[in-house]
Design an enzyme around this catalytic site. Structure first.
Site, PDB file in Angstrom:
ATOM      1  N   ASN A  62       0.668  -1.507   0.037  1.00 53.28           N
ATOM      2  CA  ASN A  62       0.044  -0.054   0.276  1.00 53.28           C
ATOM      3  C   ASN A  62       0.884   1.227  -0.065  1.00 53.28           C
ATOM      4  O   ASN A  62       1.622   1.244   0.675  1.00 53.28           O
ATOM      5  CB  ASN A  62      -1.028  -0.043   0.920  1.00 53.28           C
ATOM      6  CG  ASN A  62      -0.378  -0.350   2.474  1.00 53.28           C
ATOM      7  OD1 ASN A  62       0.487  -0.754   2.736  1.00 53.28           O
ATOM      8  ND2 ASN A  62      -0.836   0.355   3.320  1.00 53.28           N
ATOM      9  N   CYS A  73      -4.240   0.643  -2.587  1.00 51.70           N
ATOM     10  CA  CYS A  73      -3.709  -0.555  -1.944  1.00 51.70           C
ATOM     11  C   CYS A  73      -2.812  -1.386  -2.054  1.00 51.70           C
ATOM     12  O   CYS A  73      -2.641  -1.299  -3.367  1.00 51.70           O
ATOM     13  CB  CYS A  73      -5.157  -1.316  -1.771  1.00 51.70           C
ATOM     14  SG  CYS A  73      -6.812  -0.700  -0.877  1.00 51.70           S
ATOM     15  N   GLU A  75      -2.990  -4.625  -3.028  1.00 51.62           N
ATOM     16  CA  GLU A  75      -3.402  -5.361  -4.194  1.00 51.62           C
ATOM     17  C   GLU A  75      -3.367  -4.898  -5.549  1.00 51.62           C
ATOM     18  O   GLU A  75      -3.039  -5.579  -6.370  1.00 51.62           O
ATOM     19  CB  GLU A  75      -4.906  -6.184  -3.792  1.00 51.62           C
ATOM     20  CG  GLU A  75      -4.907  -6.819  -2.279  1.00 51.62           C
ATOM     21  CD  GLU A  75      -5.572  -5.839  -1.211  1.00 51.62           C
ATOM     22  OE1 GLU A  75      -4.690  -4.749  -1.174  1.00 51.62           O
ATOM     23  OE2 GLU A  75      -6.138  -6.221  -0.350  1.00 51.62           O
TER      24      GLU A  75
END
Ligand code: THU
Length: 157
Positions: A62, A73, A75
């Protein structure tokens, strides 16, 4: 009226060592990715690692910003990096971990809705299931496909 039910199954592991070697490696990469977290506001570190079909692993963490919505984020950092750097590869798995003050959170890190939607899109592009591995210090969950963490996926393709 018909009452319908949704049943989602997933695997729970006590430790990374219980997992198959490829998944264990991806988990370790997600944990290593925590080093790249820049979270001066939330002090909540997240690491992610994406496995591509050729076996390549791409890490992300992040990234926060003084203008809060400008942050992103772990991901999506990992998935966007993977897609941008390896446009000819598809994503087959993603692992995620959260940590605070240098300690992995005991419960598995559960991705935000926006990240789940992005996972869904890359799964659709791949045309094959993308597994989602959520790492916690006390347990690890593995979902075989993005649909299991985002039922009724929105899609226009
Ligand atoms: N965060 C992630 O990196 N992934 C998620 O799925 C949820 C939240 C980050 C964003 C922000 O930097 C911090 O965690 C606190 O919300």
């Amino acid at each position: 009226m018909i009452e319908r039910q949704l049943n989602i199954s997933y695997a729970e592991y006590a430790t990374i060592d219980e997992m198959e070697p490829g998944d264990a490696e991806l988990c370790r990469a997600a944990i290593a990715a925590l080093d790249g977290s820049y979270a001066p506001y939330s002090h909540f570190n997240v690491g992610a690692a994406v496995r591509l079909t050729d076996g390549t692993v791409v890490k992300g963490a992040n990234q926060e910003n003084a203008a809060y919505p400008s942050g992103i984020c772990a991901e999506r950092t990992a998935m966007f990096a993977a897609s941008a750097q390896y446009p000819d590869q598809e994503m087959c798995s993603i692992a995620v971990v959260g940590a605070q003050e240098g300690t992995i959170c005991p419960e598995p890190a559960t991705p935000c809705g926006a990240c789940r939607q992005v996972m869904a899109q890359y799964q659709t592009r791949a045309g094959a299931p993308m597994s989602v591995i959520l790492i916690g210090g006390s347990r690890i969950w593995k979902f075989e496909k993005v649909d299991d963490v985002l039922p009724f996926i929105f899609d226009t393709i």
